[in-house]
Design a protein around this motif. Structure first.
Motif, mmCIF file in Angstrom:
data_model
loop_
_atom_site.group_PDB
_atom_site.id
_atom_site.type_symbol
_atom_site.label_atom_id
_atom_site.label_comp_id
_atom_site.label_asym_id
_atom_site.label_seq_id
_atom_site.Cartn_x
_atom_site.Cartn_y
_atom_site.Cartn_z
ATOM 1 N N PHE A 293 -1.675 -5.273 15.408
ATOM 2 C CA PHE A 293 -0.843 -3.856 15.056
ATOM 3 C C PHE A 293 0.810 -3.962 15.423
ATOM 4 N N GLY A 294 1.330 -3.389 15.006
ATOM 5 C CA GLY A 294 2.889 -3.446 15.294
ATOM 6 C C GLY A 294 2.890 -3.382 16.830
ATOM 7 N N LEU A 295 3.942 -3.630 17.333
ATOM 8 C CA LEU A 295 4.016 -3.425 18.926
ATOM 9 C C LEU A 295 4.664 -2.005 19.273
ATOM 10 N N ARG A 296 5.719 -1.702 18.427
ATOM 11 C CA ARG A 296 6.059 -0.283 18.987
ATOM 12 C C ARG A 296 6.847 0.078 17.665
ATOM 13 N N GLU A 297 7.303 1.526 17.527
ATOM 14 C CA GLU A 297 7.832 2.078 16.433
ATOM 15 C C GLU A 297 8.986 1.254 16.008
ATOM 16 N N GLY A 298 9.306 1.366 14.695
ATOM 17 C CA GLY A 298 10.589 0.925 14.199
ATOM 18 C C GLY A 298 10.691 -0.658 14.142
ATOM 19 N N GLU A 299 9.850 -1.237 13.933
ATOM 20 C CA GLU A 299 9.852 -2.852 13.653
ATOM 21 C C GLU A 299 10.132 -2.837 12.302
ATOM 22 N N THR A 300 10.778 -3.679 11.848
ATOM 23 C CA THR A 300 11.314 -3.707 10.598
ATOM 24 C C THR A 300 10.768 -5.096 9.943
ATOM 25 N N VAL A 301 10.091 -4.691 8.891
ATOM 26 C CA VAL A 301 9.421 -5.899 7.821
ATOM 27 C C VAL A 301 9.962 -5.615 6.590
ATOM 28 N N LYS A 302 10.305 -7.201 6.266
ATOM 29 C CA LYS A 302 10.929 -7.118 4.795
ATOM 30 C C LYS A 302 9.791 -7.606 3.894
ATOM 31 N N ASP A 303 9.628 -7.058 2.787
ATOM 32 C CA ASP A 303 8.470 -7.302 1.834
ATOM 33 C C ASP A 303 8.985 -8.403 0.815
ATOM 34 N N LEU A 304 8.145 -8.805 -0.023
ATOM 35 C CA LEU A 304 8.404 -10.053 -0.853
ATOM 36 C C LEU A 304 9.290 -9.681 -1.965
ATOM 37 N N LEU A 305 9.539 -8.601 -2.100
ATOM 38 C CA LEU A 305 10.393 -7.931 -3.164
ATOM 39 C C LEU A 305 11.899 -7.558 -2.481
ATOM 40 N N ILE A 353 -1.826 -4.491 2.043
ATOM 41 C CA ILE A 353 -0.799 -3.467 1.196
ATOM 42 C C ILE A 353 0.303 -4.474 0.191
ATOM 43 N N MET A 354 0.767 -5.375 0.995
ATOM 44 C CA MET A 354 2.030 -6.085 0.328
ATOM 45 C C MET A 354 2.340 -7.201 1.137
ATOM 46 N N GLY A 355 2.615 -8.281 0.511
ATOM 47 C CA GLY A 355 3.070 -9.693 1.354
ATOM 48 C C GLY A 355 4.426 -9.523 1.821
ATOM 49 N N GLY A 356 4.769 -10.392 2.696
ATOM 50 C CA GLY A 356 6.275 -10.423 3.421
ATOM 51 C C GLY A 356 7.180 -11.433 2.631
ATOM 52 N N ASP A 357 8.438 -11.260 2.943
ATOM 53 C CA ASP A 357 9.494 -11.905 2.381
ATOM 54 C C ASP A 357 9.049 -13.352 2.835
ATOM 55 N N HIS A 358 8.679 -13.495 4.036
ATOM 56 C CA HIS A 358 8.252 -14.696 4.666
ATOM 57 C C HIS A 358 6.779 -15.201 4.303
ATOM 58 N N GLY A 359 6.521 -16.237 3.701
ATOM 59 C CA GLY A 359 5.295 -16.695 3.525
ATOM 60 C C GLY A 359 4.879 -16.639 2.029
ATOM 61 N N HIS A 360 5.714 -15.980 1.145
ATOM 62 C CA HIS A 360 5.084 -15.802 -0.020
ATOM 63 C C HIS A 360 5.173 -16.936 -0.923
ATOM 64 N N VAL A 361 4.419 -17.149 -1.994
ATOM 65 C CA VAL A 361 4.260 -18.094 -3.052
ATOM 66 C C VAL A 361 5.591 -18.168 -3.754
ATOM 67 N N ARG A 362 5.910 -19.561 -3.856
ATOM 68 C CA ARG A 362 7.321 -19.870 -4.806
ATOM 69 C C ARG A 362 6.971 -20.916 -5.930
ATOM 70 N N ALA A 363 7.851 -21.068 -6.529
ATOM 71 C CA ALA A 363 7.707 -21.991 -7.828
ATOM 72 C C ALA A 363 7.174 -23.529 -7.224
ATOM 73 N N ASP A 364 7.955 -23.641 -6.138
ATOM 74 C CA ASP A 364 7.575 -25.053 -5.405
ATOM 75 C C ASP A 364 6.554 -25.047 -4.115
ATOM 76 N N THR A 365 5.812 -24.263 -4.441
ATOM 77 C CA THR A 365 4.696 -24.082 -3.399
ATOM 78 C C THR A 365 3.554 -25.139 -3.926
ATOM 79 N N ARG A 366 3.148 -25.878 -2.910
ATOM 80 C CA ARG A 366 2.016 -26.871 -3.301
ATOM 81 C C ARG A 366 0.883 -26.648 -2.456
ATOM 82 N N ASP A 367 1.042 -26.053 -1.116
ATOM 83 C CA ASP A 367 -0.139 -25.935 -0.215
ATOM 84 C C ASP A 367 -0.171 -24.387 0.004
ATOM 85 N N VAL A 368 -1.393 -23.840 -0.107
ATOM 86 C CA VAL A 368 -1.458 -22.185 0.359
ATOM 87 C C VAL A 368 -2.597 -21.969 1.112
#
Lengths: 820, 339
Positions: A293-305, A353-368
């Motif tokens: 769970f999020g730790l406290r109100e107002g944490e910011t998460v950036k999604d893959l978009l 719901i949705m993946g994050g900006d960090h960790g998402h699959v890219r063109a050069d992704t080899r291992d998932v």
């Protein structure tokens, strides 16, 4: 939900043709919203292999050198962004010269020094998909160069199935096929998926060990957020276009094809109904996935978009394990005390719901790393609603994904990636104790009684078994354990529906309920009947019923001098509808305004108003214009007396006594002309007001000429009728002219005369109203005929004392009697 | 004398002239009367014969008088009637013709059908508590079914009811089963208006609760409604569907042959067997109000339908927005005026 017919046909080889399926879907409660025939691409579109992709200097174009098979080597210039750097061997869809597409015939033409032989096309350009973001690309070796695309991408029919929120189990090809096969009693050919490895894999997983009680949850349920989680690593991938067959199915199902890894995840969701998330393993620090769970109100998460979202302690997140060698076991440890992620720990996504900006699959992704999990539907719905993020994944989660499906879906993803050249690890990590549907006990008789339809218990057993239930119990008793995917089957009535569904709702007999109503219900219709009588009587008297919007705005209330709306919309759509009306007459004025200028309006409405005093039902009347217009003969002007007369007639017709009491000064409603206002007394009770619209309000509403209004609260008081034998004795009369100041109303005078008139006085009728010098300035003479009647003929000796008492009462008020 | 008198009678052109002739011959001092008076002077043996003779003359004159009088009166009446003739094709005084709103007419049709079947008719508040509109109807706050009913929320936390179903709860809290009711009223959806969608529209809801009420009773009831609405050949069809406050749930369609000879299935509404969670929610509310728990273990059915759609089909109204714009050229059509 959209699915191509061919996919269902693969799962049910004996599936009837698409044209015959509409009633089948309807009988299952899965009506088809539409069937779209998607044609194959035209014949001149060929699959060709890229030999080289070179940027064209000084342009945005890419020169593609192509192996087109029989036609040999050709070149084209392409402006598509994904043409840049296309690896050799990649196959593209080429519209060959001479082919007509969308009214354009393609040819050979020079472009910036390159002889462009036709065009490489996008899915949208070929009319086989929605995507226009780039040209279609396929893995090397998809087909021999020069193969017409239509051979691998034949025409199909896309079924658009309407799925009610309870049927999460059919939000996939397999789920839909399962239901169809059960109903049609056909064999289901499930996709071949190897058993999940029993040993854990390299990816460590931790689930929340402390639950949350959501602040609005009346049951106060402790929610842990995730009860089943499978993780699997796949290495050695080369990301690129997904196989043609997969792209075809994904795009026919209405999703956009992205790349091998993303398409595989989406494909498995469409196939099995299990959403998965695939992360680039380089970004999964510590090779661990932490559900927290999020730790406290107002944490910011950036999604893959690239959009950012504010999350808090009721939102479930996926994090990596950070740099620590130890798996992170608790939420508190996942975040440092200052609310920052633990050193090196990253948010990988908003769970389900949705993946994050960090960790998402890219063109050069080899291992998932594959995440395949079962999340709490309520938690996810809550987060998704608050963030306004509606994805295909959360759509399924909030309706209920099969809680046991996660490991199998992870295997499916891994095996599809293996087929595309990846190497899944040997083990698979699975944690959690999923909740599965509970066993339900009932009897055949209970179900038959609820349905009122005879279905044998043996048929019930068979139907439920076909749907995947485990059914035991002797004789008429049924002990039923629903399959894990039917999370909607909870009570025995749910089983009744399933049994009826497979038997056919069309077979339900038609009977009528026989019951004797409980005494508490006697007379429940009284108000409705009274209302119906009012409506019919008013229509009979010449009033047209209107039904108006109950919305209003501050501006309109102000214009009408009505109470400002206190019941206000939180989310108004337009500025003229910001709250609920507090009176009926502004609505009637609006309706009158819809009439052509100068035309008569004689309107009524029965409707609800929402003043500060609380919601109430009202009757409103409005009259404008002549009662009867002048034509070849004189008309009847619509003045106050006509309006009041109509209301008198209305009251009489519904059996009510009616009177108006003059209103003066502060008692005059704001809507009314201060000199033309009365309180409506209905069966002896004040119920509302009647009068002329205040001229300033009329002006605000653009209404020229007089407007008369009445508004009364419903229900109107009734009265009991008692029969009185009509007296056959003749009446006696006396005439009397009362001179009183003009401020004294006729009603006041009648009140005095009636008060002193005793039982003999039958009626008082005015026959002359006169002002002039003869009666003195400021005075008015009202001449009335007094009618007396008794059980037998009245003599002067009987009438005179009453008449004299009335004269005395008039004089006692300081009024005079006008002598003849 | 007789011939002269009859000649004079026939020559009279007015009732007054006739009266003068009458007076002349048979009046108190008329000629015939005088003759009769003079009989006394005759010898008794002649008196009888002469009297008889005069009486014959008198009778003949009287008969001629009566005949002439009746002819003159008839002629006078004919003349009077002829003089009173008017052109009835001129329009009458253009007094207002009232009328009911088309939605009311459709409601009256439906309510009439249900009244015949013994249903009570009730209404209820349009501003509603969230609990009655959703929770008590087995639509908890987190339920995806809420997405199906876009809601006008109010600043004070209440809402504009999205269906008439909250009256199921309100009615059951106040009344005991068995009963049969229909609820009519306005409902609201937070959606943009177009030809087939309105933010405000009308529903009719039915609820029957008792012992041993079955889904076939529901089907029969809907079929009766279909026949009442569309005639003896109308039929009802059920297909499985989902409404959280019923289980099993169905959508119903009615087979309709319209006046133009087309026939088709019309999807009219939803229905089903009352969900036990609804009965439980009602009993909880009853208990909190100090009343007995009387609903658990009962069975019942509920159905609901939109009225605008029925009115649009019945009258051929193409656009739902016509209903509440109150253009007199539109709503004025639903009364007796022709042309």
């Amino acid at each position: 939900m959209k699915l191509p017919y061919s996919w269902l046909k693969e799962l049910i080889p004996d599936l009837p043709p698409v044209a015959d399926l509409e009633p089948t879907f309807a009988h299952l409660g899965l009506p088809l919203e539409g069937v779209e025939d998607v044609p194959a691409p035209v014949g001149g579109v060929l699959l060709v292999a890229v030999k080289a992709a070179e940027p064209m200097e000084g342009t945005q174009l890419t020169k593609l050198t192509l192996d087109t098979g029989e036609n040999g080597e050709k070149t084209i210039a392409s402006g598509a962004p994904n043409a840049v750097g296309l690896p050799a061997g990649t196959m593209v869809a080429l519209v060959t010269p001479g082919t007509t597409l969308g009214g354009i015939t393609y040819g050979v033409r020079p472009m910036q020094g390159v002889e462009s032989w036709g065009m490489a096309a996008s899915a949208k350009e070929l009319g086989i998909g929605e995507s226009n973001a780039g040209i279609l690309t396929f893995p090397a070796g998809t087909a021999a160069p020069g193969t017409p695309l239509r051979e691998l991408w034949p025409a199909d029919s896309v079924l658009d199935v309407e799925v009610t929120p309870n049927r999460a189990d059919v939000l996939s090809a397999l789920g839909l096929a399962r239901d169809l096969a059960a109903y049609l009693n056909l064999e289901l050919k499930e996709p071949q998926i190897p058993a999940a490895p029993t040993q854990p894999g390299e990816i460590r997983v931790s689930l929340p060990d402390r639950g949350r009680v959501l602040d609005r949850d009346p049951q106060g349920k402790l929610r842990f957020g995730c009860d089943h989680f499978a993780a699997r690593a796949v290495s050695g991938l080369q990301n690129g276009p997904a196989p043609l067959w997969m792209q075809r199915r994904v795009s026919l199902a209405g999703m956009r094809s992205i790349d091998l890894i993303v398409d595989t995840s989406n494909y498995v969701m469409l196939e099995l109904g299990q959403p998965t998330a695939l992360y680039d393993r380089r970004d999964v620090a510590g090779d661990g996935l932490v559900v927290a769970f999020g730790l406290r109100e107002g944490e910011t998460v950036k999604d893959l978009l690239g959009n950012t979202h504010q999350v808090g302690p009721e939102d479930l997140l996926i994090l990596d394990a950070g740099m620590s060698d130890e798996p992170v076991m608790t939420v508190a440890e996942a975040f440092a005390s200052a609310g920052q992620p633990k050193e090196g720990s990253h948010v990988l996504g908003i769970a389900g719901i949705m993946g994050g900006d960090h960790g998402h699959v890219r063109a050069d992704t080899r291992d998932v790393v594959i995440e395949s999990a079962h999340f709490d539907p309520v938690l996810l719905r809550r987060t998704s609603t608050r963030l306004g993020l509606k994805t295909d994944a959360v759509y399924r989660y909030e309706r209920g994904v099969d809680p046991l499906l996660a490991p199998k879906a992870a295997v499916r993803v891994a095996e599809l990636l293996r087929a595309a050249g990846g190497t899944p690890e040997a083990g698979q990590t699975v944690v959690g104790t999923p909740e599965v549907p509970q066993t339900i006990t009932t009897t055949g008789e209970q179900i038959r009684a609820l349905l009122g339809m005879h279905i044998g218990t043996a048929e019930m057993r068979e139907s439920l078994t076909r749907l995947g239930c485990t059914v035991t119990g002797d004789g008429d008793s049924l002990t039923v354990t629903p399959p894990s995917w039917r999370v909607d089957m909870v009570i025995w009535q749910d089983l009744a529906e399933e049994v009826a569904r497979l038997h056919g709702f069309t077979e339900l007999p038609e009977t009528l309920p026989t019951l004797r109503v409980h005494e508490s219900n006697i007379g429940a219709s009284a108000q409705s009947e009274a209302r119906a009588e009012l409506r019919r009587t008013l229509a009979g008297l010449g009033f047209q019923e209107v039904v108006t919007y109950t919305f209003t705005s501050d501006e309109e209330a102000q214009k009408a001098r009505a109470e400002a709306p206190g019941v206000r919309l939180r989310n108004p759509m337009t500025t003229d509808r910001t709250g609920m009306r507090t009176a009926l007459y502004p609505s009637l004025l609006r309706a009158a305004g819809a009439h052509p200028k100068g035309e008569r309006a004689l309107l009524f409405e029965i409707g609800r108003i929402f003043p500060a005093a609380g919601e109430q039902e009202r009757l409103g009347l409005l009259m404008r214009g002549d009662l009867a217009a002048r034509t070849y003969q004189d008309g009847v002007r619509g003045d106050f007396s006509v309006f009041k007369g109509l209301v008198q007639g209305f009251a009489g017709a519904v059996g009510a006594s009616f009177a108006l009491e003059q209103l003066r000064g502060d008692d005059v409603p704001a809507a009314l002309h201060p000199g033309v206002a009365g309180a409506v007394v209905w069966n002896g009770e004040r119920v509302g007001w009647l009068g002329a619209l205040h001229p300033e309000i009329a002006q605000e509403f653009g209404l020229k000429g007089d407007t008369f209004l009445m508004e009364a609260a419903l229900p109107l008081p009734g009265r009991d009728w008692a029969f009185r034998d009509p007296s056959r004795a003749p009446a006696a009369w006396r005439d009397l002219a009362v001179i009183a100041p003009q401020g004294v109303s006729y009603g006041d005078i009648v009140g005095v005369l009636k008060g002193a008139g005793g039982e003999l006085l039958e009626s008082v009728e005015p026959f002359d109203v006169f002002t002039g010098e003869q009666v003195g300035a400021g005075n008015r003479s009202v001449a009335v005929r007094l009618t007396y009647r008794g059980a037998k003929t009245l003599t002067d000796e009987e009438v005179d004392p009453v008449f004299n008492a009335q004269i005395d009462a008039v004089k006692a008020r300081g009024w005079a009697i006008r002598e003849k | 004398m007789q011939d002269t008198a009859i000649q004079e009678i026939q020559g009279a052109e007015t009732l007054e002239a006739l009266q003068a002739v009458k007076t002349k011959y048979v009046g108190k001092s008329g000629l015939v009367t005088k003759e009769l008076g003079s009989l006394g002077k005759l010898p008794p043996e002649e008196r009888k014969a002469c009297g008889a003779e005069i009486n014959v003359v008198r009778a003949a004159i009287q008969a001629a008088l009566d005949e002439k009088e009746s002819a003159l009166k008839r002629a006078a009446l004919d003349a009077k009637l002829a003089s009173e003739a008017i052109d009835v094709t001129l329009p009458g005084l253009p007094l207002p013709a009232g009328g009911l709103h088309p939605i009311s007419r459709v409601l009256d049709d439906l309510i009439g059908i249900y009244r015949q079947m013994g249903y009570a008719v009730i209404e209820g508040p349009e501003v509603e508590e969230e609990h009655y509109n959703f929770e008590a109807l087995n639509v908890p706050w987190y339920h995806p079914a809420r997405d199906l009913q876009d809601t006008f929320w109010l600043e004070d936390g209440r809402l504009l009811r999205t269906h008439t179903s909250p009256m199921q709860i309100r009615y059951m809290v106040d009344h005991e089963p068995p009963f049969k009711i229909v609820v009519r009223g306005k409902v609201y959806r937070y959606e943009a208006t177009d030809a087939t969608h309105e933010a405000m529209f009308h529903q009719l809801e039915g609820l029957v609760v008792g012992d041993g009420i079955s889904m076939s009773d529901l089907k029969g009831t809907i079929a009766e409604m279909a026949r009442g609405l569309y005639g003896a050949s109308a039929k009802a069809r059920f297909q499985p569907s989902y409404y959280p406050f019923v289980e099993p749930g169905a959508d119903f369609a009615v087979y309709w042959e319209n006046p133009r000879g087309e026939s088709k299935w019309l999807e009219l509404g939803g229905c089903g067997m009352v969900h036990p969670n609804v009965f439980k929610a009602v009993d909880d509310l009853r208990e909190a109000a100090g009343k007995d728990r009387v609903y658990e273990g009962k069975t019942g059915f509920a159905f609901g339908l939109g009225l605008e759609r029925i009115a649009m089909l019945k009258y051929g109204i193409p656009d739902i927005r016509y209903f509440y714009a109150n253009d007199p050229r539109v709503i004025g059509q639903f009364r007796g005026e022709l042309g």
